[in-house]
Design an enzyme around this catalytic site. Structure first.
Site, short mmCIF file in Angstrom:
data_model
loop_
_atom_site.label_atom_id
_atom_site.label_comp_id
_atom_site.label_asym_id
_atom_site.label_seq_id
_atom_site.Cartn_x
_atom_site.Cartn_y
_atom_site.Cartn_z
N VAL A 178 2.15 -4.05 10.79
CA VAL A 178 1.13 -4.68 9.96
C VAL A 178 1.09 -4.05 8.57
O VAL A 178 0.56 -4.65 7.63
CB VAL A 178 -0.26 -4.56 10.63
N GLU A 179 1.68 -2.88 8.42
CA GLU A 179 1.61 -2.19 7.13
C GLU A 179 2.94 -2.31 6.37
O GLU A 179 3.23 -3.36 5.80
CB GLU A 179 1.19 -0.73 7.35
#
Length: 388
Positions: A178-179
């Site tokens: 997600v990052e």
């Protein structure tokens, strides 16, 4: 251990670790990235080995008979002027310089568009002033980005403490889907493809047969992040004996901060960052601030007793790092103070008390790191391309 005994132990730890000598000596600091406010009650799952940092040229703690200064010294400590050493990761100029480059290099992300500095901006108090940071292809994370400033003084990293120190924390976002979303092999591949980085890694890790690695990148980033401390806040000068460093409203707020019980959790050099605490120790806050689905520390340990517990964040530079809470759901610091008083202490503050506490929090802003953005190695025809 009961809640009351946990709190007593936490206060004892904070008090003993906060004392500062009349002249420089070695200071034991918990080695340990957050910003908002949580409450108190839970100590670390395991004892944390302190990192010993030799502090040189520290300002002397002036003799004082001021009762408030003396009382504050029993609970808090000023931020040292020199960054502490990390256990097993000694800082060298070459390693810190490499870490600074990696911190600003977006090519550590799969799309070559996100760096550590994207979510932890040096010019925004070490955070990003967003409820949740934008990651891979604009995906938003589930929690507010904690400040990287003074994170070296935290006993663990991330809101839920899932990283034991800065080195472990540095690797998490790089591979988090997600990052930054980089596969582990991509990080080393990307760095090794840049000739200038090969030399930088060799100088930072002399004697290492394979210096370009994800592990060494984490060590270098951690060594750089450890330098991001903010000494010389008005409150630090006050602790060192300058009774004029705080105004009357700030002194009243400091008194309230201790009398109301805020310092039971927010204590020590980082005014937080030393224990886990259940958010809603007395009364569950609105789900806007504490969503039911985010169990905090409980999701890491699997223990129901840890549900809704979070690492107590540092209050250093808090006026620079809105929005607040792990949800990034509140922009108004005065409202945050009122929510915390109700949820953690079962108290309703008057407007005057709230204003004085906010005034005290304003005294916690220190000298901000002055970091020059580095010139990064150029990509060429042999460099891996970013994901689309």
């Amino acid at each position: 251990m009961t809640d009351s005994s946990r709190l007593a132990a936490a206060r004892a730890r904070s008090s003993s670790s906060a004392r500062w000598p009349a002249r420089p000596r070695s200071l034991l600091l918990a080695a340990g990235l957050s910003l908002a406010v949580t409450g108190c009650g839970k100590s670390p799952d395991k004892p944390v080995a302190p990192a010993q940092a030799t502090i040189s040229a520290e300002p002397a703690m002036l003799a004082s008979t001021d009762p408030l200064i003396l009382r504050a010294r029993d609970t808090f400590a000023p931020i040292p002027l020199a960054a502490p050493e990390l256990p097993g990761n000694a800082a060298t100029p070459a390693k810190v310089a490499l870490g600074r480059m990696l911190y600003f290099d977006p090519r550590l992300s799969a799309t070559h568009s996100i760096s550590c500095a994207s979510c932890h901006s040096i010019g925004l108090g070490g955070a990003d002033n967003s409820p949740a940071s934008a990651g891979f292809h604009g995906t938003r994370g589930g929690r507010n980005s904690p400040t990287v400033f003074n994170a070296v003084f935290n006993f663990a990293q991330f809101w839920d403490g899932r990283a034991k120190d800065l080195e472990e924390q540095a690797g998490g976002p790089m591979v988090n889907p997600v990052e930054m979303a980089s596969p582990k092999q991509h990080v080393a591949e990307q760095l090794a493809a840049l000739p200038a980085y090969r030399g930088d890694f060799a100088r930072a890790f002399p004697g290492d047969a394979n210096p370009v690695s994800l592990g060494n990148a984490q060590k270098a980033i951690a060594a750089f992040e450890a330098t991001l401390i903010t000494p010389n806040a008005p409150f630090d000068r006050y602790l060192r004996g300058d009774a004029t460093a705080l105004n009357a409203s700030q002194k009243a707020g400091l008194t309230l901060f201790m009398d109301k019980g805020c310092s039971g959790c927010h204590a020590g050099v980082n005014i937080g960052g030393a224990i886990y605490a259940k958010f809603g120790a007395v009364e569950a806050p609105d789900t806007k601030y504490r969503p039911i689905e985010d169990k905090g520390r409980g999701a890491v340990t699997g223990l129901a007793s840890d549900d809704y517990a979070f690492k107590v964040p540092t209050l250093r530079n808090i006026v620079l790092t809105a929005p607040y809470f792990h949800t990034g759901s509140e922009q108004d610091l005065a409202k945050v103070v009122q929510v915390m008083a109700k949820a953690q202490l079962g108290q309703t503050l008057s407007a005057g008390e709230t204003g004085q506490l906010v005034a005290f929090l304003n005294s916690l802003t220190g000298d901000q790191p002055k970091i020059m953005i580095p010139q990064l190695p150029s990509s060429d025809a042999n460099s891996p391309l970013p994901d689309k």
